[in-house]
Design a protein around this motif. Structure first.
Motif, PDB file in Angstrom:
ATOM      1  N   LEU A 102      50.738  73.468  98.911  1.00 19.16           N
ATOM      2  CA  LEU A 102      50.377  72.053  98.929  1.00 19.16           C
ATOM      3  C   LEU A 102      51.603  71.168  99.084  1.00 19.16           C
ATOM      4  CD1 LEU A 102      47.717  71.995  96.048  1.00 19.16           C
ATOM      5  CD2 LEU A 102      47.282  71.796  98.508  1.00 19.16           C
ATOM      6  N   GLY A 103      52.795  71.790  99.116  1.00 13.58           N
ATOM      7  CA  GLY A 103      54.038  71.027  99.161  1.00 13.58           C
ATOM      8  C   GLY A 103      54.175  70.116 100.366  1.00 13.58           C
ATOM      9  N   PHE A 104      53.545  70.465 101.468  1.00 14.74           N
ATOM     10  CA  PHE A 104      53.634  69.638 102.677  1.00 14.74           C
ATOM     11  C   PHE A 104      53.064  68.240 102.447  1.00 14.74           C
ATOM     12  CE2 PHE A 104      51.629  68.027 106.555  1.00 14.74           C
ATOM     13  CZ  PHE A 104      52.686  68.056 107.461  1.00 14.74           C
ATOM     14  N   TRP A 105      52.044  68.140 101.573  1.00 17.37           N
ATOM     15  CA  TRP A 105      51.368  66.862 101.354  1.00 17.37           C
ATOM     16  C   TRP A 105      51.993  66.037 100.227  1.00 17.37           C
ATOM     17  CZ3 TRP A 105      48.646  71.200 102.988  1.00 17.37           C
ATOM     18  CH2 TRP A 105      47.952  71.048 104.188  1.00 17.37           C
ATOM     19  N   VAL A 106      53.068  66.533  99.642  1.00 13.58           N
ATOM     20  CA  VAL A 106      53.790  65.798  98.605  1.00 13.58           C
ATOM     21  C   VAL A 106      54.719  64.796  99.285  1.00 13.58           C
ATOM     22  CG1 VAL A 106      55.496  66.036  96.758  1.00 13.58           C
ATOM     23  CG2 VAL A 106      53.628  67.694  96.960  1.00 13.58           C
ATOM     24  N   PRO A 107      54.890  63.585  98.737  1.00 16.83           N
ATOM     25  CA  PRO A 107      55.829  62.621  99.333  1.00 16.83           C
ATOM     26  C   PRO A 107      57.220  63.232  99.520  1.00 16.83           C
ATOM     27  CG  PRO A 107      54.525  61.560  97.630  1.00 16.83           C
ATOM     28  CD  PRO A 107      54.181  63.025  97.577  1.00 16.83           C
ATOM     29  N   GLU A 108      57.868  62.857 100.614  1.00 15.77           N
ATOM     30  CA  GLU A 108      59.132  63.520 100.996  1.00 15.77           C
ATOM     31  C   GLU A 108      60.160  63.539  99.888  1.00 15.77           C
ATOM     32  OE1 GLU A 108      61.306  63.022 104.693  1.00 15.77           O
ATOM     33  OE2 GLU A 108      59.417  62.540 105.685  1.00 15.77           O
ATOM     34  N   GLY A 109      60.309  62.446  99.187  1.00 16.18           N
ATOM     35  CA  GLY A 109      61.331  62.375  98.155  1.00 16.18           C
ATOM     36  C   GLY A 109      61.094  63.308  96.983  1.00 16.18           C
ATOM     37  N   ALA A 110      59.868  63.750  96.814  1.00 15.94           N
ATOM     38  CA  ALA A 110      59.526  64.609  95.669  1.00 15.94           C
ATOM     39  C   ALA A 110      59.348  66.074  96.068  1.00 15.94           C
ATOM     40  CB  ALA A 110      58.251  64.099  95.000  1.00 15.94           C
ATOM     41  N   ARG A 111      59.536  66.386  97.346  1.00 20.02           N
ATOM     42  CA  ARG A 111      59.218  67.743  97.809  1.00 20.02           C
ATOM     43  C   ARG A 111      60.134  68.811  97.216  1.00 20.02           C
ATOM     44  NH1 ARG A 111      57.630  67.048 104.270  1.00 20.02           N
ATOM     45  NH2 ARG A 111      55.715  65.851 103.874  1.00 20.02           N
ATOM     46  N   PHE A 112      61.404  68.513  97.066  1.00 20.93           N
ATOM     47  CA  PHE A 112      62.342  69.495  96.510  1.00 20.93           C
ATOM     48  C   PHE A 112      61.957  69.830  95.072  1.00 20.93           C
ATOM     49  CE2 PHE A 112      66.868  70.270  94.856  1.00 20.93           C
ATOM     50  CZ  PHE A 112      66.821  71.617  95.186  1.00 20.93           C
ATOM     51  N   ALA A 113      61.715  68.784  94.266  1.00 18.52           N
ATOM     52  CA  ALA A 113      61.336  68.999  92.866  1.00 18.52           C
ATOM     53  C   ALA A 113      59.992  69.717  92.784  1.00 18.52           C
ATOM     54  CB  ALA A 113      61.265  67.663  92.129  1.00 18.52           C
ATOM     55  N   TYR A 114      59.051  69.338  93.651  1.00 14.17           N
ATOM     56  CA  TYR A 114      57.739  69.995  93.636  1.00 14.17           C
ATOM     57  C   TYR A 114      57.872  71.473  93.996  1.00 14.17           C
ATOM     58  CZ  TYR A 114      52.924  71.253  94.682  1.00 14.17           C
ATOM     59  OH  TYR A 114      51.701  71.885  94.679  1.00 14.17           O
ATOM     60  N   ALA A 115      58.694  71.777  94.996  1.00 10.36           N
ATOM     61  CA  ALA A 115      58.878  73.169  95.408  1.00 10.36           C
ATOM     62  C   ALA A 115      59.429  74.009  94.259  1.00 10.36           C
ATOM     63  CB  ALA A 115      59.808  73.244  96.615  1.00 10.36           C
ATOM     64  N   ILE A 116      60.374  73.439  93.509  1.00  7.72           N
ATOM     65  CA  ILE A 116      60.930  74.164  92.361  1.00  7.72           C
ATOM     66  C   ILE A 116      59.855  74.384  91.297  1.00  7.72           C
ATOM     67  CG2 ILE A 116      62.531  73.999  90.420  1.00  7.72           C
ATOM     68  CD1 ILE A 116      64.503  72.626  92.285  1.00  7.72           C
ATOM     69  N   GLY A 117      59.129  73.323  90.956  1.00  8.73           N
ATOM     70  CA  GLY A 117      58.108  73.430  89.914  1.00  8.73           C
ATOM     71  C   GLY A 117      56.982  74.379  90.293  1.00  8.73           C
ATOM     72  N   ALA A 118      56.463  74.231  91.522  1.00 12.56           N
ATOM     73  CA  ALA A 118      55.370  75.101  91.965  1.00 12.56           C
ATOM     74  C   ALA A 118      55.825  76.551  92.051  1.00 12.56           C
ATOM     75  CB  ALA A 118      54.851  74.625  93.320  1.00 12.56           C
ATOM     76  N   GLY A 119      57.075  76.754  92.492  1.00 13.34           N
ATOM     77  CA  GLY A 119      57.607  78.110  92.577  1.00 13.34           C
ATOM     78  C   GLY A 119      57.715  78.767  91.218  1.00 13.34           C
ATOM     79  N   LEU A 120      58.132  78.000  90.202  1.00 15.53           N
ATOM     80  CA  LEU A 120      58.263  78.564  88.857  1.00 15.53           C
ATOM     81  C   LEU A 120      56.899  78.926  88.265  1.00 15.53           C
ATOM     82  CD1 LEU A 120      61.061  76.290  87.324  1.00 15.53           C
ATOM     83  CD2 LEU A 120      61.251  78.675  88.051  1.00 15.53           C
ATOM     84  N   VAL A 121      55.902  78.084  88.507  1.00 13.15           N
ATOM     85  CA  VAL A 121      54.550  78.388  88.025  1.00 13.15           C
ATOM     86  C   VAL A 121      54.039  79.669  88.687  1.00 13.15           C
ATOM     87  CG1 VAL A 121      52.147  77.596  87.980  1.00 13.15           C
ATOM     88  CG2 VAL A 121      54.001  75.995  87.467  1.00 13.15           C
ATOM     89  N   PHE A 122      54.292  79.803  89.983  1.00  9.53           N
ATOM     90  CA  PHE A 122      53.870  81.012  90.688  1.00  9.53           C
ATOM     91  C   PHE A 122      54.547  82.256  90.103  1.00  9.53           C
ATOM     92  CE2 PHE A 122      55.001  84.067  94.121  1.00  9.53           C
ATOM     93  CZ  PHE A 122      53.731  84.601  94.331  1.00  9.53           C
ATOM     94  N   ARG A 123      55.839  82.169  89.820  1.00  9.38           N
ATOM     95  CA  ARG A 123      56.556  83.323  89.276  1.00  9.38           C
ATOM     96  C   ARG A 123      56.032  83.714  87.902  1.00  9.38           C
ATOM     97  NH1 ARG A 123      58.537  85.327  93.908  1.00  9.38           N
ATOM     98  NH2 ARG A 123      59.644  83.717  95.069  1.00  9.38           N
ATOM     99  N   LEU A 124      55.679  82.733  87.080  1.00 12.91           N
ATOM    100  CA  LEU A 124      55.123  83.032  85.760  1.00 12.91           C
ATOM    101  C   LEU A 124      53.777  83.740  85.893  1.00 12.91           C
ATOM    102  CD1 LEU A 124      54.956  82.832  82.674  1.00 12.91           C
ATOM    103  CD2 LEU A 124      54.074  80.498  82.948  1.00 12.91           C
ATOM    104  N   ALA A 125      52.914  83.192  86.751  1.00 10.88           N
ATOM    105  CA  ALA A 125      51.598  83.799  86.939  1.00 10.88           C
ATOM    106  C   ALA A 125      51.719  85.198  87.524  1.00 10.88           C
ATOM    107  CB  ALA A 125      50.748  82.908  87.855  1.00 10.88           C
ATOM    108  N   TYR A 126      52.659  85.375  88.442  1.00  9.70           N
ATOM    109  CA  TYR A 126      52.817  86.683  89.067  1.00  9.70           C
ATOM    110  C   TYR A 126      53.269  87.740  88.055  1.00  9.70           C
ATOM    111  CZ  TYR A 126      53.946  90.253  92.502  1.00  9.70           C
ATOM    112  OH  TYR A 126      53.968  91.424  93.217  1.00  9.70           O
ATOM    113  N   ALA A 127      54.095  87.337  87.095  1.00 11.15           N
ATOM    114  CA  ALA A 127      54.546  88.301  86.079  1.00 11.15           C
ATOM    115  C   ALA A 127      53.379  88.830  85.257  1.00 11.15           C
ATOM    116  CB  ALA A 127      55.581  87.639  85.171  1.00 11.15           C
ATOM    117  N   VAL A 128      52.428  87.946  84.906  1.00 11.24           N
ATOM    118  CA  VAL A 128      51.263  88.371  84.130  1.00 11.24           C
ATOM    119  C   VAL A 128      50.378  89.303  84.961  1.00 11.24           C
ATOM    120  CG1 VAL A 128      49.229  87.547  82.864  1.00 11.24           C
ATOM    121  CG2 VAL A 128      51.350  86.238  82.787  1.00 11.24           C
ATOM    122  N   TYR A 129      50.417  89.149  86.254  1.00  7.00           N
ATOM    123  CA  TYR A 129      49.642  89.979  87.192  1.00  7.00           C
ATOM    124  C   TYR A 129      50.353  91.301  87.470  1.00  7.00           C
ATOM    125  CZ  TYR A 129      46.813  90.463  91.575  1.00  7.00           C
ATOM    126  OH  TYR A 129      45.958  90.855  92.564  1.00  7.00           O
TER     127      TYR A 129
END
Length: 428
Positions: A102-129
Motif C-alpha cells: 500500500l506504500g505507493f498510495w502514501v503521500p510522498e513525504g511519508a513513504r520512507f517512514a511508512y516503508a520502514i513501519g510496514a516492513g517491521l510489522v511484516f517481519r514480526l508477523a513472518y516470525a510467528v509464521y
C-alpha cells in the motif's frame, strides 16, 4: 498411529507440510524478489533508502526471532501447538504483506517512514509464521532419512514458490504508476489465500495425531561433542548463503529492466532458476542417501560456481543461454539449501529436546541478520553506479561475483565439516 513427517510409507502428511511451506515461501520470495524493485521503482525511494528499509527490517527481524523463540518456547516444543501457531502467523503475515504494497498510495513525504513501519510489522508477523513451521522439521519427524525427505520437500516447494513469484516478475517490471502498484497489491492478496488455507490444513493434519509414547533417545554419532560442532558449522553455512546467494535474485529484476530491457526474458531467467531448485531435489535427496551431506554440499556449491561463471562470461545477446546458466545455479542453490536445513534439523532432533524453538530462532536470526547486511550493502553499491543509464556490466557483476564468493565459502565449510567428522571418528 502417530502422524510423522518424512515417512517413506506415507507421503500425505509430508505433502501437506510442503504445501504449507509453499504458502509461507510465497511471502518470503515475494519480499526477496520484489521489495527492492517495488521500493525504488514504484514508491520512488533512492536505492540507499531502499537498502536501509530492507536492512533494518531484516536486522530487527533477527531480534524478533529470538524473542518469539523464547516467548513461545513451550508451543515450539510440541508439534500440534506449533502447527496451530503457524496458522495464526499465516493470517497476520497475509495482512502485513498486503500492507507493504500500500506504500505507493502514501503521500510522498511519508513513504520512507511508512516503508520502514510496514516492513517491521511484516517481519514480526513472518516470525510467528516461520518459526513454528521450521520447528516441525525436528518435532514431527522420526529419523535422519525422514528429515532429509522433509528438507527436500521443503526446498522443492520453496522452488515452486520462487517459480510462481518469478512468473509475475515480467508483468510487474513492465508497468509503473497506478497500474503497476495495483498489480503488486493484487499479487499480495492472491498469495494470502493459499498461505492461510495450507497453514490451516497442516494444523488440522497434525492435530489428528494422537499423543504417542516419548521417543527413545537418539544416539549421537561421532560422540556428544559432534552436534555442537555441526551447529556452529551450519550457522556459518547459513551466514554465507544468506549474505551472498540472494544477490542473484535481488538484482535480477534490475538486470531484466535495465540491461536486457526485456521483461519477458527477465522473467524467464528467474523462472529457470526456480525450475532448477525444483527439479534438483530428487537428485539431492538420493545423493544424500547414497553418499553424505558433505558430498552433496560440495557438488551443489561446485554447480553454483560453474553456473555463475558462465552467466558472467555469456553475452547478453544470448538470453536463452543466460536462462540455462540460471537453471544450473538454481540446481546448486537447492542442493545447498537441502543440506543446511536437513543437517540443522538433525542437530536439533539429537541434541535440542525442549529447545527446538530457540534453536531455530537462532538459525533464522543469523539468516536474517546476514540478509539485512547484504541488503544494506546492495543499496550502497546500487547507489554507486548508474544502472539505469546503461552500466550493464555492473549489474552482472553484482549478480554473479557475490554469490560465487559465497559458493566458494560453502566449499571451505564442507572441508571443515569433513575434517571435523574425521577427527570425531579417530577419537571414537
Amino acid at each position: 498411529m502417530t502422524i510423522a513427517l518424512g515417512r517413506s510409507d506415507g507421503w500425505q502428511a509430508t505433502a501437506v507440510y510442503g504445501f504449507a511451506h509453499l504458502g509461507k515461501s510465497l511471502f518470503w520470495y515475494g519480499s526477496e524478489l520484489l521489495f527492492a524493485f517495488y521500493l525504488t521503482e514504484l514508491v520512488g525511494l533512492p536505492a540507499s533508502h531502499m537498502g536501509m528499509v530492507l536492512a533494518l527490517g531484516l536486522l530487527v527481524s533477527a531480534g524478533i526471532d529470538l524473542v518469539v523463540g523464547g516467548r513461545f518456547a513451550s508451543r515450539l516444543s510440541d508439534a500440534g501447538r506449533a502447527a496451530r501457531l503457524q496458522f495464526v502467523g499465516s493470517i497476520c503475515c497475509a495482512a502485513a504483506f498486503t500492507g507493504v504494497f500500500l506504500g505507493f498510495w502514501v503521500p510522498e513525504g511519508a513513504r520512507f517512514a511508512y516503508a520502514i513501519g510496514a516492513g517491521l510489522v511484516f517481519r514480526l508477523a513472518y516470525a510467528v509464521y516461520d518459526l513454528p513451521q521450521n520447528a516441525l522439521m525436528a518435532l514431527a519427524t522420526d529419523d535422519a532419512a525422514g528429515r532429509d525427505r522433509v528438507a527436500a520437500t521443503r526446498i522443492w516447494f520453496s522452488g515452486a514458490a520462487t517459480l510462481l513469484v518469478a512468473l509475475s516478475v515480467g508483468p510487474l517490471i513492465a508497468r509503473r504508476g497506478v497500474e503497476g502498484a495495483t498489480l503488486y497489491l493484487a499479487l499480495a492478496l492472491a498469495v494470502a489465500v493459499p498461505a492461510i488455507a495450507s497453514a490451516s490444513l497442516l494444523a488440522h493434519t497434525l492435530a489428528q495425531s494422537p499423543k504417542g509414547p516419548p521417543p527413545a533417545p537418539i544416539p549421537v554419532p561421532g560422540g556428544p561433542g559432534r552436534p555442537l560442532r555441526l551447529f556452529w558449522l551450519l550457522l556459518c553455512l547459513m551466514v554465507v548463503t544468506s549474505l551472498a546467494t540472494p544477490a542473484f535474485s535481488k538484482v535480477e529484476p534490475f538486470f531484466a529492466a535495465y540491461a536486457l530491457r526485456s521483461p519477458t526474458w527477465g522473467g524467464m531467467i528467474v523462472t529457470a532458476m526456480a525450475l532448477g531448485i525444483i527439479l534438483g531435489q530428487p537428485v539431492w535427496r538420493i545423493l544424500c542417501g547414497r553418499f553424505s551431506r558433505i558430498t552433496t554440499l560440495v557438488a551443489a556449491a561446485t554447480l553454483q560456481v560453474v553456473a555463475l561463471s558462465a552467466f558472467w562470461l555469456l553475452p547478453m545477446s544470448y538470453p536463452l543461454a543466460l536462462a540455462g546458466a540460471a537453471f544450473v545455479f538454481g540446481l546448486g542453490n537447492g542442493g545447498v539449501g537441502m543440506v543446511q536445513w536437513a543437517g540443522f534439523s538433525e542437530v536439533v532432533a539429537t541434541a535440542g529436546k525442549g529447545r527446538e524453538g530457540l534453536a531455530y530462532a537462532v538459525f533464522t536470526a543469523v539468516s536474517k541478520a546476514s540478509l539485512g547486511l547484504g541488503s544494506l550493502g546492495l543499496g550502497v553499491v546500487l547507489s554507486g553506479f548508474d544502472y539505469r543509464g546503461g552500466d550493464n556490466r555492473g549489474l552482472v557483476a553484482l549478480m554473479t561475483t557475490i554469490p560465487a564468493v559465497g559458493a566458494v565459502l560453502c566449499l571451505v565449510i564442507a572441508a571443515f565439516w569433513s575434517w571435523a567428522d574425521r577427527r570425531s571418528q579417530i577419537k571414537a
